[in-house]
Motif scaffolding. Structure first.
Motif, PDB file in Angstrom:
ATOM      1  N   SER A 195     -29.712 -65.107 -64.874  1.00 57.80           N
ATOM      2  CA  SER A 195     -29.504 -64.161 -63.787  1.00 57.80           C
ATOM      3  C   SER A 195     -29.087 -64.925 -62.545  1.00 57.80           C
ATOM      4  N   LYS A 196     -28.364 -64.249 -61.687  1.00 58.80           N
ATOM      5  CA  LYS A 196     -27.927 -64.850 -60.437  1.00 58.80           C
ATOM      6  C   LYS A 196     -29.058 -64.776 -59.416  1.00 58.80           C
ATOM      7  N   PRO A 197     -28.951 -65.527 -58.325  1.00 58.68           N
ATOM      8  CA  PRO A 197     -30.009 -65.505 -57.304  1.00 58.68           C
ATOM      9  C   PRO A 197     -30.146 -64.119 -56.670  1.00 58.68           C
ATOM     10  N   VAL A 199     -27.995 -73.059 -54.314  1.00 54.88           N
ATOM     11  CA  VAL A 199     -27.246 -73.559 -53.158  1.00 54.88           C
ATOM     12  C   VAL A 199     -27.200 -72.434 -52.125  1.00 54.88           C
ATOM     13  N   ILE A 200     -27.704 -72.708 -50.928  1.00 50.82           N
ATOM     14  CA  ILE A 200     -27.716 -71.705 -49.856  1.00 50.82           C
ATOM     15  C   ILE A 200     -26.738 -72.164 -48.791  1.00 50.82           C
ATOM     16  N   GLN A 201     -25.794 -71.295 -48.472  1.00 52.37           N
ATOM     17  CA  GLN A 201     -24.755 -71.631 -47.514  1.00 52.37           C
ATOM     18  C   GLN A 201     -24.608 -70.505 -46.494  1.00 52.37           C
ATOM     19  N   ALA A 212     -26.311 -69.126 -54.278  1.00 51.60           N
ATOM     20  CA  ALA A 212     -25.545 -69.230 -55.522  1.00 51.60           C
ATOM     21  C   ALA A 212     -26.220 -70.196 -56.486  1.00 51.60           C
ATOM     22  N   ASN A 213     -26.093 -69.914 -57.751  1.00 52.89           N
ATOM     23  CA  ASN A 213     -26.442 -70.855 -58.819  1.00 52.89           C
ATOM     24  C   ASN A 213     -25.368 -70.751 -59.902  1.00 52.89           C
ATOM     25  N   THR A 214     -25.628 -71.333 -61.056  1.00 53.92           N
ATOM     26  CA  THR A 214     -24.594 -71.353 -62.110  1.00 53.92           C
ATOM     27  C   THR A 214     -24.309 -69.987 -62.684  1.00 53.92           C
ATOM     28  N   MET A 215     -25.199 -69.014 -62.439  1.00 58.30           N
ATOM     29  CA  MET A 215     -25.016 -67.684 -63.005  1.00 58.30           C
ATOM     30  C   MET A 215     -24.353 -66.701 -62.039  1.00 58.30           C
ATOM     31  N   GLY A 216     -24.170 -67.085 -60.805  1.00 59.89           N
ATOM     32  CA  GLY A 216     -23.548 -66.166 -59.868  1.00 59.89           C
ATOM     33  C   GLY A 216     -24.046 -66.392 -58.450  1.00 59.89           C
ATOM     34  N   TYR A 217     -23.816 -65.392 -57.629  1.00 61.03           N
ATOM     35  CA  TYR A 217     -24.211 -65.524 -56.231  1.00 61.03           C
ATOM     36  C   TYR A 217     -24.588 -64.152 -55.676  1.00 61.03           C
TER      37      TYR A 217
END
Length: 466
Positions: A227-229, A260-262, A324-329
């Motif tokens: 799942s995405k964050p 990753v938080i941007q 974001a992570n490898t599954m989405g954002y």
């Protein structure tokens, strides 16, 4: 005679030294004390400091070379000693009472030994039961972590002699294989790259010859979900800040792995030239902002904050937190409003009230009348000055005693007229007057008055124009 003088000064000096030694004395210990003190854990003890001196000495206490002050909550310095409440194992050590005045100092030393409540003092006088020294860091005993993350289990303790610590998992001593990539130091167990096999109960067992203590943690390793964050809570929120002030946005993200938080800021059309590089998302362009550290929270979420200092007008606008992570954002936006400051306000031009078309009638009449009055007064004075001064070559100017007094500023017009009247009367006639002073008078006529008693009175009137 000189010998007697020297003897006198010597005796006086000796007397002063004797008196000062009798009145002022350095500190000294007034009674014997037991330098080794034993106290049970949790009880109270008072360490006496029986010193005296003249003047009274200043008392200072130290423990193992460190000064004891008011910040030591359980310690209280008394006039003749030191009181310790609710004694703990770490209170074991060397205590020194130092007494000082202007003539010397003296020390009283103690060795304090803390023993357990139910221990026999003469057998275990040098042993101290272990105790945890950082209980606040051990309050969370149930820990859930996703696969691939890490965890640190703390069991910091002290005691006399220094205790040993053993880590167990499900009541069995840990092996290097079971620890895996984790690392075990004396007081902290760190487990890295967690897998479901790391789930279980971890116990630290701390012991020495005086006793044993233990603490247990329950670790649960959660399988990853594809799942995405997810941004949790309500942050970031719309914020308003004064010009030049400081504010912040925060973003809380829940993710199975560290995300990753941007932070992004939307660039308005007239602001694109201000930034070196922007990215296009949909119909808008954004600038990527510097991002600080991402903190891991005990509930498994991650937190990041964007700090804005010395806010300016160009800082206002829309901000986006992107997780974001490898599954989405996932993302969420908020707006920053910067209130204008004193330096940014446009200069205020002075506004003068429009002149009124209707003025009060006294003003309308009074101002011209005043001007006319002043002008007329000046003109009259000027005309009078011209009339009083005969032109050169005239008969009046030829007579020295008839020089118009107007050339002498201290004489007035009235005096001059009186003088001319007397001159005309002396010369006896209107003809002379009209001839010499044609512009001074208007007419001359004679009046005759008859009185009841038979008397007749005659006089002349001369009218002058000045």
């Amino acid at each position: 005679q000189m010998l007697n003088i020297h003897s006198f000064f010597f005796l006086t000096f000796a007397l002063l030294v004797f008196i000062s030694g009798y009145i002022c004395r350095p500190p000294r210990v007034s009674e014997k004390v037991a330098h080794r003190q034993t106290v049970r854990l949790g009880s109270a003890i008072k360490l006496p400091c029986p010193v005296e001196g003249d003047p009274p000495p200043l008392i200072m206490w130290t423990k193992d070379g460190r000064n004891i002050h008011s910040g030591w909550i359980r310690f209280r310095i008394l006039r003749m000693g030191l009181k310790i409440k609710e004694v703990e194992a770490d209170d074991t050590g060397t205590y020194i009472c130092k007494a000082t005045n202007g003539f010397g100092s003296v020390n009283v030393n103690y060795t304090l030994i803390v023993i357990g409540k139910y221990e026999i003092p003469f057998i275990l006088w040098s042993l101290v039961r272990p105790r945890f020294t950082q209980p606040a860091k051990m309050r969370k005993r149930v820990i859930a972590r996703p696969v691939g993350s890490s965890v640190r289990l703390k069991c910091t303790a002290s005691g006399t002699p220094r205790p040993d610590i053993v880590w167990l998992k499900d009541d069995q001593p840990l092996t290097e294989r079971e620890v895996g990539e984790g690392r075990q130091n004396r007081w902290t167990l760190t487990l890295k790259n967690l897998t479901p096999a790391h789930s279980g109960r971890y116990t630290c067992r701390v012991s020495n010859r005086a006793g044993e203590i233990n603490a247990t943690y329950k670790v649960e390793v959660i399988q990853r979900t594809n799942s995405k964050p997810v941004l949790t809570g309500t942050h970031p929120l719309n914020t308003t800040v004064d010009y030049g002030g400081t504010t912040s946005f925060q973003c809380k993200v829940r993710s199975d792995v560290k995300p990753v938080i941007q932070w992004l800021k939307r660039v308005e059309t007239n602001e694109e030239s201000r930034y070196n590089s922007t990215i296009e998302v949909g119909d808008h362009r954004f600038v990527v902002l510097p991002t600080g550290d991402v903190w891991s929270r005990p509930d498994g979420s991650y937190l990041n904050k964007l700090l804005i200092t010395r806010a300016k007008e160009e800082d206002a606008g829309m901000y986006i937190c992107l997780g974001a992570n490898t599954m989405g954002y996932s993302f969420r936006s908020a707006f920053l409003t910067v209130l204008p400051g004193e330096d940014t306000k446009p200069p205020i031009m002075p506004v003068f009230p429009a002149a009124s078309n209707s003025l009060p009638w006294p003003v309308i009449i009074g101002i011209p009348a005043g001007i006319v009055f002043i002008f007329g007064t000046v003109l009259l004075w000027f005309c009078q000055s011209r009339k009083q001064c005969p032109p050169p070559g005239s008969p009046a100017a030829a007579i020295p005693h008839r020089v118009p007094p107007c050339r002498e500023r201290e004489r007035s017009c009235a005096e001059y007229l009186a003088q001319q009247q007397q001159l005309l009367l002396n010369q006896g006639g209107a003809a002379i007057s009209a001839k010499i002073y044609p512009k001074i008078y208007t007419d001359i006529h004679t009046h005759t008055h008859s009185h009841v008693d038979g008397k007749v009175h005659q006089h002349q009137h001369i009218h002058f124009q000045c």
